[in-house]
Design a protein around this motif. Sequence first.
Motif, mmCIF file in Angstrom:
data_model
loop_
_atom_site.group_PDB
_atom_site.id
_atom_site.type_symbol
_atom_site.label_atom_id
_atom_site.label_comp_id
_atom_site.label_asym_id
_atom_site.label_seq_id
_atom_site.Cartn_x
_atom_site.Cartn_y
_atom_site.Cartn_z
ATOM 1 N N CYS A 161 0.836 -1.201 0.000
ATOM 2 C CA CYS A 161 0.000 0.000 0.000
ATOM 3 C C CYS A 161 0.876 1.259 0.000
ATOM 4 O O CYS A 161 1.744 1.417 0.856
ATOM 5 C CB CYS A 161 -0.925 0.013 1.210
ATOM 6 S SG CYS A 161 -2.150 -1.309 1.195
ATOM 7 N N ASP A 162 0.649 2.123 -0.972
ATOM 8 C CA ASP A 162 1.323 3.411 -1.062
ATOM 9 C C ASP A 162 0.281 4.518 -1.023
ATOM 10 O O ASP A 162 -0.886 4.304 -1.375
ATOM 11 C CB ASP A 162 2.125 3.521 -2.355
ATOM 12 C CG ASP A 162 3.362 2.635 -2.355
ATOM 13 O OD1 ASP A 162 3.756 2.164 -1.271
ATOM 14 O OD2 ASP A 162 3.928 2.411 -3.434
ATOM 15 N N CYS A 163 0.706 5.707 -0.618
ATOM 16 C CA CYS A 163 -0.228 6.827 -0.486
ATOM 17 C C CYS A 163 0.304 8.062 -1.193
ATOM 18 O O CYS A 163 1.499 8.380 -1.128
ATOM 19 C CB CYS A 163 -0.470 7.143 0.992
ATOM 20 S SG CYS A 163 -1.640 8.501 1.266
ATOM 21 N N LEU A 164 -0.594 8.748 -1.862
ATOM 22 C CA LEU A 164 -0.328 10.067 -2.441
ATOM 23 C C LEU A 164 -1.371 11.018 -1.890
ATOM 24 O O LEU A 164 -2.565 10.702 -1.908
ATOM 25 C CB LEU A 164 -0.440 10.020 -3.960
ATOM 26 C CG LEU A 164 0.769 9.524 -4.738
ATOM 27 C CD1 LEU A 164 0.324 8.953 -6.083
ATOM 28 C CD2 LEU A 164 1.746 10.669 -4.954
ATOM 29 N N PHE A 165 -0.944 12.167 -1.384
ATOM 30 C CA PHE A 165 -1.942 13.114 -0.914
ATOM 31 C C PHE A 165 -1.500 14.546 -1.198
ATOM 32 O O PHE A 165 -0.322 14.869 -1.218
ATOM 33 C CB PHE A 165 -2.243 12.923 0.576
ATOM 34 C CG PHE A 165 -1.085 13.158 1.516
ATOM 35 C CD1 PHE A 165 -0.909 14.374 2.145
ATOM 36 C CD2 PHE A 165 -0.189 12.135 1.791
ATOM 37 C CE1 PHE A 165 0.145 14.581 3.021
ATOM 38 C CE2 PHE A 165 0.864 12.320 2.670
ATOM 39 C CZ PHE A 165 1.035 13.551 3.288
ATOM 40 N N PHE A 166 -2.504 15.378 -1.441
ATOM 41 C CA PHE A 166 -2.250 16.793 -1.643
ATOM 42 C C PHE A 166 -2.180 17.472 -0.277
ATOM 43 O O PHE A 166 -3.081 17.309 0.551
ATOM 44 C CB PHE A 166 -3.353 17.417 -2.495
ATOM 45 C CG PHE A 166 -2.872 17.817 -3.854
ATOM 46 C CD1 PHE A 166 -1.897 17.091 -4.507
ATOM 47 C CD2 PHE A 166 -3.410 18.922 -4.503
ATOM 48 C CE1 PHE A 166 -1.442 17.449 -5.757
ATOM 49 C CE2 PHE A 166 -2.969 19.286 -5.759
ATOM 50 C CZ PHE A 166 -1.999 18.556 -6.391
ATOM 51 N N PHE A 167 -1.124 18.206 -0.072
ATOM 52 C CA PHE A 167 -0.896 18.938 1.168
ATOM 53 C C PHE A 167 -0.995 20.415 0.822
ATOM 54 O O PHE A 167 -0.078 20.990 0.231
ATOM 55 C CB PHE A 167 0.489 18.579 1.719
ATOM 56 C CG PHE A 167 0.789 19.137 3.084
ATOM 57 C CD1 PHE A 167 0.204 18.588 4.220
ATOM 58 C CD2 PHE A 167 1.673 20.191 3.242
ATOM 59 C CE1 PHE A 167 0.501 19.080 5.478
ATOM 60 C CE2 PHE A 167 1.978 20.688 4.493
ATOM 61 C CZ PHE A 167 1.387 20.136 5.620
ATOM 62 N N ASN A 168 -2.151 21.016 1.154
ATOM 63 C CA ASN A 168 -2.408 22.407 0.778
ATOM 64 C C ASN A 168 -1.605 23.329 1.690
ATOM 65 O O ASN A 168 -2.111 23.856 2.685
ATOM 66 C CB ASN A 168 -3.906 22.705 0.867
ATOM 67 C CG ASN A 168 -4.278 24.027 0.201
ATOM 68 O OD1 ASN A 168 -3.524 24.988 0.271
ATOM 69 N ND2 ASN A 168 -5.426 24.051 -0.437
ATOM 70 N N TYR A 169 -0.337 23.497 1.336
ATOM 71 C CA TYR A 169 0.583 24.202 2.225
ATOM 72 C C TYR A 169 0.110 25.617 2.520
ATOM 73 O O TYR A 169 0.172 26.075 3.670
ATOM 74 C CB TYR A 169 1.999 24.245 1.636
ATOM 75 C CG TYR A 169 2.903 25.120 2.470
ATOM 76 C CD1 TYR A 169 3.383 24.654 3.687
ATOM 77 C CD2 TYR A 169 3.196 26.429 2.094
ATOM 78 C CE1 TYR A 169 4.155 25.464 4.501
ATOM 79 C CE2 TYR A 169 3.960 27.246 2.906
ATOM 80 C CZ TYR A 169 4.444 26.764 4.109
ATOM 81 O OH TYR A 169 5.196 27.570 4.920
ATOM 82 N N HIS A 244 0.888 24.351 -2.910
ATOM 83 C CA HIS A 244 0.628 23.057 -2.306
ATOM 84 C C HIS A 244 1.732 22.072 -2.688
ATOM 85 O O HIS A 244 2.562 22.347 -3.560
ATOM 86 C CB HIS A 244 -0.740 22.516 -2.720
ATOM 87 C CG HIS A 244 -1.011 22.599 -4.184
ATOM 88 N ND1 HIS A 244 -1.578 23.704 -4.781
ATOM 89 C CD2 HIS A 244 -0.788 21.730 -5.183
ATOM 90 C CE1 HIS A 244 -1.696 23.505 -6.083
ATOM 91 N NE2 HIS A 244 -1.215 22.320 -6.352
ATOM 92 N N HIS A 245 1.721 20.937 -2.024
ATOM 93 C CA HIS A 245 2.660 19.855 -2.306
ATOM 94 C C HIS A 245 1.876 18.586 -2.597
ATOM 95 O O HIS A 245 0.835 18.328 -1.980
ATOM 96 C CB HIS A 245 3.578 19.580 -1.107
ATOM 97 C CG HIS A 245 4.454 20.723 -0.718
ATOM 98 N ND1 HIS A 245 5.690 20.930 -1.272
ATOM 99 C CD2 HIS A 245 4.268 21.721 0.187
ATOM 100 C CE1 HIS A 245 6.239 22.008 -0.722
ATOM 101 N NE2 HIS A 245 5.395 22.503 0.163
#
Length: 378
Positions: A161-169, A244-245
């Motif tokens: 399981c891998d995760c990608l998420f948007f981090f609204n810096y 964002h990142h």
Amino acid sequence: MVNLSFFDESREQSQVKATIIAKYFWAWAKVILPTAKKQGGRIAYIDLFAGPGRYKDGTNSTPLKVLETAIEDPDLRQSIVTLFNDKEAENVSSLKAAINSIPNIGRLRYPPKLINEEVGDEIVKQFEKMRMVPTLFFVDPWGYKGLSLGLINSVLKNWGCDCLFFFNYNRINMALTNEAVREHMNVLFGQERADVIRKELEGLNPNDRETLILERLAEALREMGANFVLPFTFKNEHSTRTSHHLIFASKHFKGYEIMKGIMARESSEQNQGVPSFEFSPASEKFPLLFELSRPLDDLEEMLLNEFAGKQLTMQEVYERHNIGRPFIEANYKKVLSAMEIKGKIKALPPVDERPKRKGATTFAGHVRVIFPDKEKQP
């Protein structure tokens, strides 16, 4: 209120995001599938903030790109389970129609599942109780509500399981010191860590604030076992600040290596072949900023200092040194080749005994690198 403004047009940043995710989904699936077949054969893609499926200009967003990729591959068609959620019923209805319009969507063994739920504690509890099949997990909230370390860990806990998420810096940076949304930040980082971050942020300039917040986020992910964390930065249209990142988190080096190659190719600039891991719409307007930096020169000095007196293969040098740094495998091969020619290192076999490709001598992963002691370095 339904916030659809993000989907009004297919902006460059959105296309880069969708491309990174779709490319990684394909590469991840091809690596995972052989083992997954021995354990039941299913793999999954989950998107908890899926949106309406298409931008207002008609361009496909991430869910449709992933499904189209799966349809084209016979193995994926038989293995992929997809779950798409959005808290807005209007988005779910629009996404359902968009999915149904995909040519050959019926060839998927498992029809896509769509749900309409608010992302919060209940979903986290459900995932925590489940033993997940290998899953690529994508979380892209409009702001930060629903995003938490608990949510990410509820999926990352299982193999494959891998995760990608948007981090609204931009929004999180402001929210960390805003008492009105204090509880949201406590949920995101955990209360104890969030309190420490708030104290550390006092008096920091904007660049140091960003560095600190990202470092603390990476530390939290590593504590959960995600030892390989890779951020990709998106700048605003003037490149004056981060918006964002896109954060990648994995427990496995192979996933990190694959994603690093994908993000490197999607970077808006490279200097001496070293990718920026950044998309900046204004990068072409300010080339001098990037020409002033010479990252391969820095890499040479790093290697001499870190591996002084040691003997390692090129592959070992690369794997031990690249994590958390912008360098890709090709950068290490180029620098080590140059260092050998300049007499700063020795290699076994030496340059005149190694094969050539397109006129250049190769520096394969098995080549041993001998670094001199610091007092013997030229």
